[in-house]
Scaffold this motif. Sequence first.
Motif, PDB file in Angstrom:
ATOM      1  N   LEU A   1       0.849  -1.186   0.000  1.00  0.00           N
ATOM      2  CA  LEU A   1       0.000   0.000   0.000  1.00  0.00           C
ATOM      3  C   LEU A   1       0.889   1.242   0.000  1.00  0.00           C
ATOM      4  N   ILE A   2       0.603   2.182  -0.895  1.00  0.00           N
ATOM      5  CA  ILE A   2       1.399   3.404  -1.004  1.00  0.00           C
ATOM      6  C   ILE A   2       0.616   4.579  -0.449  1.00  0.00           C
ATOM      7  N   SER A   3       1.289   5.396   0.357  1.00  0.00           N
ATOM      8  CA  SER A   3       0.645   6.557   0.967  1.00  0.00           C
ATOM      9  C   SER A   3       1.678   7.651   1.180  1.00  0.00           C
ATOM     10  N   LEU A   4       1.231   8.893   1.218  1.00  0.00           N
ATOM     11  CA  LEU A   4       2.149   9.988   1.516  1.00  0.00           C
ATOM     12  C   LEU A   4       2.575   9.921   2.978  1.00  0.00           C
ATOM     13  N   ASP A   5       1.613   9.629   3.857  1.00  0.00           N
ATOM     14  CA  ASP A   5       1.877   9.530   5.291  1.00  0.00           C
ATOM     15  C   ASP A   5       1.478   8.153   5.789  1.00  0.00           C
ATOM     16  N   CYS A   6       2.135   7.700   6.838  1.00  0.00           N
ATOM     17  CA  CYS A   6       1.788   6.422   7.445  1.00  0.00           C
ATOM     18  C   CYS A   6       1.012   6.695   8.728  1.00  0.00           C
ATOM     19  N   THR A   7      -0.301   6.674   8.632  1.00  0.00           N
ATOM     20  CA  THR A   7      -1.166   6.931   9.785  1.00  0.00           C
ATOM     21  C   THR A   7      -1.820   5.632  10.242  1.00  0.00           C
ATOM     22  N   GLU A   8      -2.499   5.709  11.384  1.00  0.00           N
ATOM     23  CA  GLU A   8      -3.187   4.525  11.899  1.00  0.00           C
ATOM     24  C   GLU A   8      -4.261   4.054  10.922  1.00  0.00           C
ATOM     25  N   ALA A   9      -4.951   5.010  10.294  1.00  0.00           N
ATOM     26  CA  ALA A   9      -5.985   4.652   9.324  1.00  0.00           C
ATOM     27  C   ALA A   9      -5.384   3.948   8.110  1.00  0.00           C
TER      28      ALA A   9
ATOM     29  N   ASN B   1       3.485   2.575  24.761  1.00  0.00           N
ATOM     30  CA  ASN B   1       2.284   2.408  25.584  1.00  0.00           C
ATOM     31  C   ASN B   1       1.034   2.960  24.903  1.00  0.00           C
ATOM     32  N   GLY B   2       1.163   3.283  23.604  1.00  0.00           N
ATOM     33  CA  GLY B   2      -0.009   3.692  22.837  1.00  0.00           C
ATOM     34  C   GLY B   2      -0.518   5.087  23.127  1.00  0.00           C
ATOM     35  N   LYS B   3       0.280   5.913  23.798  1.00  0.00           N
ATOM     36  CA  LYS B   3      -0.196   7.255  24.132  1.00  0.00           C
ATOM     37  C   LYS B   3      -0.147   8.216  22.960  1.00  0.00           C
ATOM     38  N   THR B   4       0.717   7.942  21.969  1.00  0.00           N
ATOM     39  CA  THR B   4       0.823   8.823  20.799  1.00  0.00           C
ATOM     40  C   THR B   4       0.461   8.046  19.545  1.00  0.00           C
ATOM     41  N   TYR B   5       0.103   8.785  18.497  1.00  0.00           N
ATOM     42  CA  TYR B   5      -0.278   8.121  17.257  1.00  0.00           C
ATOM     43  C   TYR B   5       0.909   7.376  16.653  1.00  0.00           C
ATOM     44  N   VAL B   6       2.112   7.865  16.910  1.00  0.00           N
ATOM     45  CA  VAL B   6       3.303   7.184  16.383  1.00  0.00           C
ATOM     46  C   VAL B   6       3.445   5.807  17.030  1.00  0.00           C
ATOM     47  N   GLU B   7       3.312   5.750  18.344  1.00  0.00           N
ATOM     48  CA  GLU B   7       3.413   4.481  19.058  1.00  0.00           C
ATOM     49  C   GLU B   7       2.315   3.521  18.619  1.00  0.00           C
ATOM     50  N   ARG B   8       1.102   4.029  18.450  1.00  0.00           N
ATOM     51  CA  ARG B   8      -0.021   3.163  18.052  1.00  0.00           C
ATOM     52  C   ARG B   8       0.190   2.583  16.657  1.00  0.00           C
ATOM     53  N   VAL B   9       0.693   3.405  15.738  1.00  0.00           N
ATOM     54  CA  VAL B   9       0.940   2.923  14.377  1.00  0.00           C
ATOM     55  C   VAL B   9       1.994   1.822  14.381  1.00  0.00           C
ATOM     56  N   VAL B  10       3.107   2.051  15.075  1.00  0.00           N
ATOM     57  CA  VAL B  10       4.192   1.062  15.115  1.00  0.00           C
ATOM     58  C   VAL B  10       3.712  -0.225  15.785  1.00  0.00           C
ATOM     59  N   GLU B  11       3.005  -0.098  16.902  1.00  0.00           N
ATOM     60  CA  GLU B  11       2.497  -1.275  17.612  1.00  0.00           C
ATOM     61  C   GLU B  11       1.571  -2.097  16.707  1.00  0.00           C
ATOM     62  N   LYS B  12       0.645  -1.418  16.044  1.00  0.00           N
ATOM     63  CA  LYS B  12      -0.327  -2.122  15.202  1.00  0.00           C
ATOM     64  C   LYS B  12       0.373  -2.807  14.030  1.00  0.00           C
ATOM     65  N   ALA B  13       1.344  -2.134  13.443  1.00  0.00           N
ATOM     66  CA  ALA B  13       2.078  -2.728  12.317  1.00  0.00           C
ATOM     67  C   ALA B  13       2.814  -3.988  12.760  1.00  0.00           C
ATOM     68  N   ILE B  14       3.434  -3.952  13.925  1.00  0.00           N
ATOM     69  CA  ILE B  14       4.167  -5.113  14.428  1.00  0.00           C
ATOM     70  C   ILE B  14       3.209  -6.257  14.742  1.00  0.00           C
ATOM     71  N   ARG B  15       2.095  -5.948  15.387  1.00  0.00           N
ATOM     72  CA  ARG B  15       1.122  -6.989  15.746  1.00  0.00           C
ATOM     73  C   ARG B  15       0.579  -7.714  14.519  1.00  0.00           C
ATOM     74  N   HIS B  16       0.406  -6.985  13.434  1.00  0.00           N
ATOM     75  CA  HIS B  16      -0.187  -7.562  12.226  1.00  0.00           C
ATOM     76  C   HIS B  16       0.870  -7.918  11.169  1.00  0.00           C
ATOM     77  N   ASN B  17       2.133  -7.891  11.560  1.00  0.00           N
ATOM     78  CA  ASN B  17       3.235  -8.279  10.676  1.00  0.00           C
ATOM     79  C   ASN B  17       3.236  -7.466   9.377  1.00  0.00           C
ATOM     80  N   ILE B  18       3.016  -6.166   9.512  1.00  0.00           N
ATOM     81  CA  ILE B  18       3.030  -5.266   8.364  1.00  0.00           C
ATOM     82  C   ILE B  18       4.315  -4.435   8.402  1.00  0.00           C
ATOM     83  N   ALA B  19       5.088  -4.498   7.338  1.00  0.00           N
ATOM     84  CA  ALA B  19       6.328  -3.727   7.259  1.00  0.00           C
ATOM     85  C   ALA B  19       6.011  -2.267   6.956  1.00  0.00           C
TER      86      ALA B  19
END
Length: 365
Positions: A40-48, A76-94
């Motif tokens: 998936l290609i995007s300008l920004d890498c957001t949680e959405a 700890n998921g307090k920032t959108y950056v942490e949430r994005v990285v956590e979700k990507a790791i959990r779902h094995n998304i590079a």
Amino acid sequence: MKLVELTAYLESIAPLSYQEDYDNSGLIVGNGNQEITQGLISLDCTEAVVDEAIRTGCQIVISHHPIVFKGLKKFNGKTYVERVVEKAIRHNIALYAIHTNLDNVMDGVNARICQTLELKNSRILSAKSGILKKLVTYAPVSHAEAVRNALFKAGAGHIGNYSECSFNAEGKGTFKGEEGTDPYVGEVGHRHTESEVRIETIYPAYLESKILMGLFLSHPYEEVAYDLYMLTNQHQEVGSGMVGELETPLSETDFLRHLKEKMNAAVVRHTALTGKMVKKVAVCGGSGGFLLKQAIAAGADVFVTADYKYHEFFDAEGKIVIADIGHFESEQFTQHLLYEIIQKKFSNFAVRLTEINTNPIKYFI
């Protein structure tokens, strides 16, 4: 294919060494040996965007802007950056970012802006220095051509639109093989004189290991004599911003209309008009205010960029029109550029553009 195949190709087009010091381009999350079938290609890498990747079965998000610029100390998921990285790791998304290294190459972000604005004769606005090196080596006359060919194949000898560039001078080399050596020519214990060619060629520093491997594999000597020099020359095909020309000059007002339409800009913030016709245009995707002096020195009539602050507009001083179209707007077509780059090389790899508008700035019109 493996993830490393994709990232290696992207980095052959926009080497990581070309990114700015503050940047964090490259593989942020993921393992190079991971198997991938679609991205998936995007300008920004957001949680959405990560949610979209999960929903569509993509194993990698390729974004222009890195989700992580600085080191993360907590998850700890307090920032959108942490949430994005956590979700990507959990779902094995590079997560992969190709930011200022893609800005700084000849066929990158700024070239796409020039194409969109229909500018001709485009060139780098502020070329980088300190990224070129020179190799000097000595080969016997009989093997000089083979050594040159190997160096050129590895990527040496490119100057502008010229390739296979080198300087060659014949002379006499001497050496004496000591005990334990197996010289290609001459005898152990006796000084030998050989007709040799001094070969000089330049190369981008990031290719050094590949260049040296080509040298060692093609050279007949047991011990290869060579020197490496760092050059201060500017690399005319690597650097910040670009400048080009309109085929037909436009009035400033007509150019601003042209700019707004072509770049899908909701609004164009600009300095006072000078009353001149617009022929030469400088561009820089994203925050390009640092290039204003170079744009003026290049003779640009308009400087198209983004993220200008109030007091910075005064710096135009009637010499140029600064046109701020917004950060997202200036770089939005980068997504299409990446799509084309990947599809051209990997026609069987399923790649898609995000359906999400990641622009955090909204306009009330």
